[in-house]
Design an enzyme around this catalytic site. Structure first.
Site, mmCIF file in Angstrom:
data_model
loop_
_atom_site.group_PDB
_atom_site.id
_atom_site.type_symbol
_atom_site.label_atom_id
_atom_site.label_comp_id
_atom_site.label_asym_id
_atom_site.label_seq_id
_atom_site.Cartn_x
_atom_site.Cartn_y
_atom_site.Cartn_z
ATOM 1 N N ASN A 191 0.871 -1.182 0.000
ATOM 2 C CA ASN A 191 0.000 0.000 0.000
ATOM 3 C C ASN A 191 0.906 1.230 0.000
ATOM 4 O O ASN A 191 1.507 1.556 1.015
ATOM 5 C CB ASN A 191 -0.878 -0.053 1.260
ATOM 6 C CG ASN A 191 -1.675 1.214 1.468
ATOM 7 O OD1 ASN A 191 -1.782 2.045 0.568
ATOM 8 N ND2 ASN A 191 -2.243 1.355 2.659
ATOM 9 N N LYS A 222 0.076 4.292 -0.224
ATOM 10 C CA LYS A 222 -0.537 5.484 0.377
ATOM 11 C C LYS A 222 -0.325 6.685 -0.554
ATOM 12 O O LYS A 222 -0.340 6.515 -1.777
ATOM 13 C CB LYS A 222 0.011 5.703 1.792
ATOM 14 C CG LYS A 222 -0.079 4.417 2.627
ATOM 15 C CD LYS A 222 0.166 4.602 4.079
ATOM 16 C CE LYS A 222 0.015 3.258 4.790
ATOM 17 N NZ LYS A 222 0.132 3.350 6.234
ATOM 18 N N HIS A 253 -9.421 1.210 5.028
ATOM 19 C CA HIS A 253 -8.139 1.365 5.723
ATOM 20 C C HIS A 253 -8.320 2.331 6.890
ATOM 21 O O HIS A 253 -9.094 3.284 6.804
ATOM 22 C CB HIS A 253 -7.079 1.894 4.744
ATOM 23 C CG HIS A 253 -5.696 1.863 5.317
ATOM 24 N ND1 HIS A 253 -5.253 2.837 6.190
ATOM 25 C CD2 HIS A 253 -4.687 0.972 5.182
ATOM 26 C CE1 HIS A 253 -4.010 2.535 6.558
ATOM 27 N NE2 HIS A 253 -3.642 1.414 5.959
ATOM 28 N N GLU A 265 -6.638 4.712 7.977
ATOM 29 C CA GLU A 265 -6.398 6.131 7.667
ATOM 30 C C GLU A 265 -7.624 6.758 7.011
ATOM 31 O O GLU A 265 -7.917 7.934 7.220
ATOM 32 C CB GLU A 265 -5.144 6.273 6.788
ATOM 33 C CG GLU A 265 -3.885 6.034 7.611
ATOM 34 C CD GLU A 265 -2.697 5.483 6.840
ATOM 35 O OE1 GLU A 265 -2.702 5.532 5.597
ATOM 36 O OE2 GLU A 265 -1.761 4.992 7.501
ATOM 37 N N GLU A 281 -5.365 -5.022 10.696
ATOM 38 C CA GLU A 281 -4.306 -4.032 10.875
ATOM 39 C C GLU A 281 -4.531 -3.276 12.176
ATOM 40 O O GLU A 281 -5.306 -2.307 12.205
ATOM 41 C CB GLU A 281 -4.319 -3.025 9.722
ATOM 42 C CG GLU A 281 -4.043 -3.634 8.371
ATOM 43 C CD GLU A 281 -3.456 -2.603 7.414
ATOM 44 O OE1 GLU A 281 -2.334 -2.823 6.962
ATOM 45 O OE2 GLU A 281 -4.105 -1.578 7.169
ATOM 46 N N GLY A 305 2.782 2.014 10.774
ATOM 47 C CA GLY A 305 3.764 3.088 10.629
ATOM 48 C C GLY A 305 4.506 3.423 11.911
ATOM 49 O O GLY A 305 5.179 4.444 12.002
ATOM 50 N N SER A 310 3.559 -2.409 10.278
ATOM 51 C CA SER A 310 5.012 -2.511 10.437
ATOM 52 C C SER A 310 5.584 -3.865 10.015
ATOM 53 O O SER A 310 6.517 -4.375 10.633
ATOM 54 C CB SER A 310 5.424 -2.158 11.867
ATOM 55 O OG SER A 310 5.065 -0.818 12.170
HETATM 56 P P1 PGA Z 1 2.995 0.098 7.649
HETATM 57 O O1 PGA Z 1 1.507 0.358 7.051
HETATM 58 O O2 PGA Z 1 3.488 -1.178 7.007
HETATM 59 O O3 PGA Z 1 3.780 1.310 7.215
HETATM 60 O O4 PGA Z 1 2.859 -0.035 9.121
HETATM 61 C C1 PGA Z 1 0.605 -0.695 6.864
HETATM 62 C C2 PGA Z 1 -0.689 -0.172 6.284
HETATM 63 O O5 PGA Z 1 -1.095 0.945 6.636
HETATM 64 O O6 PGA Z 1 -1.352 -0.848 5.465
#
Ligand code: PGA
Length: 250
Positions: A9, A11, A95, A97, A167, A173, A213
């Site tokens: 992803n 983003k 997601h 976010e 997640e 992140g 992560s």
């Molecule tokens: P990350 O993000 O691997 O940077 O923790 C995962 C995601 O948001 O799908």
């Protein structure tokens, strides 16, 4: 047997030029990989380009969102059919976010999953609790509620096409991955809900990805868990070598 799926992803990273450079470097690194579905989720403007550069390869393409309507006066939104026509086979939906910054509700997520399926896309439905929710002992309530709402419009014949991604928001992140045992506990719980909704056979066919992560150093331990069927990767999917290292977890 569930085929593992590893999705990157991106983003809101990478212009079209940067996306093209990534794909050119990435494809040779993973061309020999067998038995793993590999997916890239670029921002909308570079999606058609990434789809054309990966056409005929072992790498698929996802959008990071879709709208639930087929068309209409929804400024700034993109329909599932548009995404499909641009060359995507998958759509990430719900997601954290999007839930956090764009007021995406459980109800909207459910409508988007149904719309994605109707358009012939594989929805990757994201669920997961915040740190406060985990500390308050609400992990199962939250993840379970999000899963049921996300699948409210899905009937069982379509079930096997759905992909779920667990997640935990506190792991996204942050460099703080859920332990394989913590993730497995939630994945098994989510599969139990799928079995309740669609029966054990259908539930066993659904891929449940872990996200938060994930990197090449922790992917193998996560994948060793019975109910972890792949990964949704953010930060570590932005560099070809790093993402290839995750895809080649075996
Ligand atoms: P990350 O993000 O691997 O940077 O923790 C995962 C995601 O948001 O799908």
């Amino acid at each position: 047997m569930r085929t593992p799926l590893v999705a990157g992803n991106w983003k809101m990273y990478k212009t079209s030029g940067e996306s093209a450079s990534f794909v050119k470097e990435f494809l040779p690194l993973v061309s020999g990989v067998k038995g793993v579905e590999i997916v890239l989720a670029p921002p909308f403007p570079s999606l058609p380009l990434v789809a054309s550069l990966t056409a005929g390869s072992n790498v698929g393409v996802a959008s990071q969102n879709v709208h639930f309507a087929a068309e209409g006066a929804y400024t700034g939104e993109v329909s599932p059919a548009m995404v499909k026509e641009a060359g995507a086979g998958y759509a990430i939906i719900g997601h954290s976010e999007r839930r956090l910054y764009f007021a995406e509700t459980d109800d909207n997520v459910g409508r988007k999953v149904a719309a994605a399926l109707a358009a012939g896309l594989v929805p990757i439905l994201c669920v997961g609790e915040t740190l406060d929710e985990r500390e308050a002992g609400k992990t199962f309530d939250v993840a379970g509620r999000q899963l049921r709402a996300g699948l409210a419009g899905v009937d069982s014949p379509r079930a096997a096409r759905v992909v779920v991604a667990y997640e935990p928001v506190w792991a996204i992140g942050t460099g703080r991955t859920a332990t394989p045992a913590q993730a497995q506990e939630v994945h098994a719980f989510l599969r139990g809900i799928l079995a309740e909704l669609w029966g054990r056979g259908a539930a066993e066919a659904v891929r449940i990805l872990y996200g938060g992560s994930v990197k090449s150093e922790n992917i193998a331990d996560l994948m060793a868990q019975a109910d972890i069927d792949g990964a949704l990767v953010g930060g570590a999917s932005l560099k070809p070598a790093s993402f290839a290292g995750i895809v080649k977890f075996k």
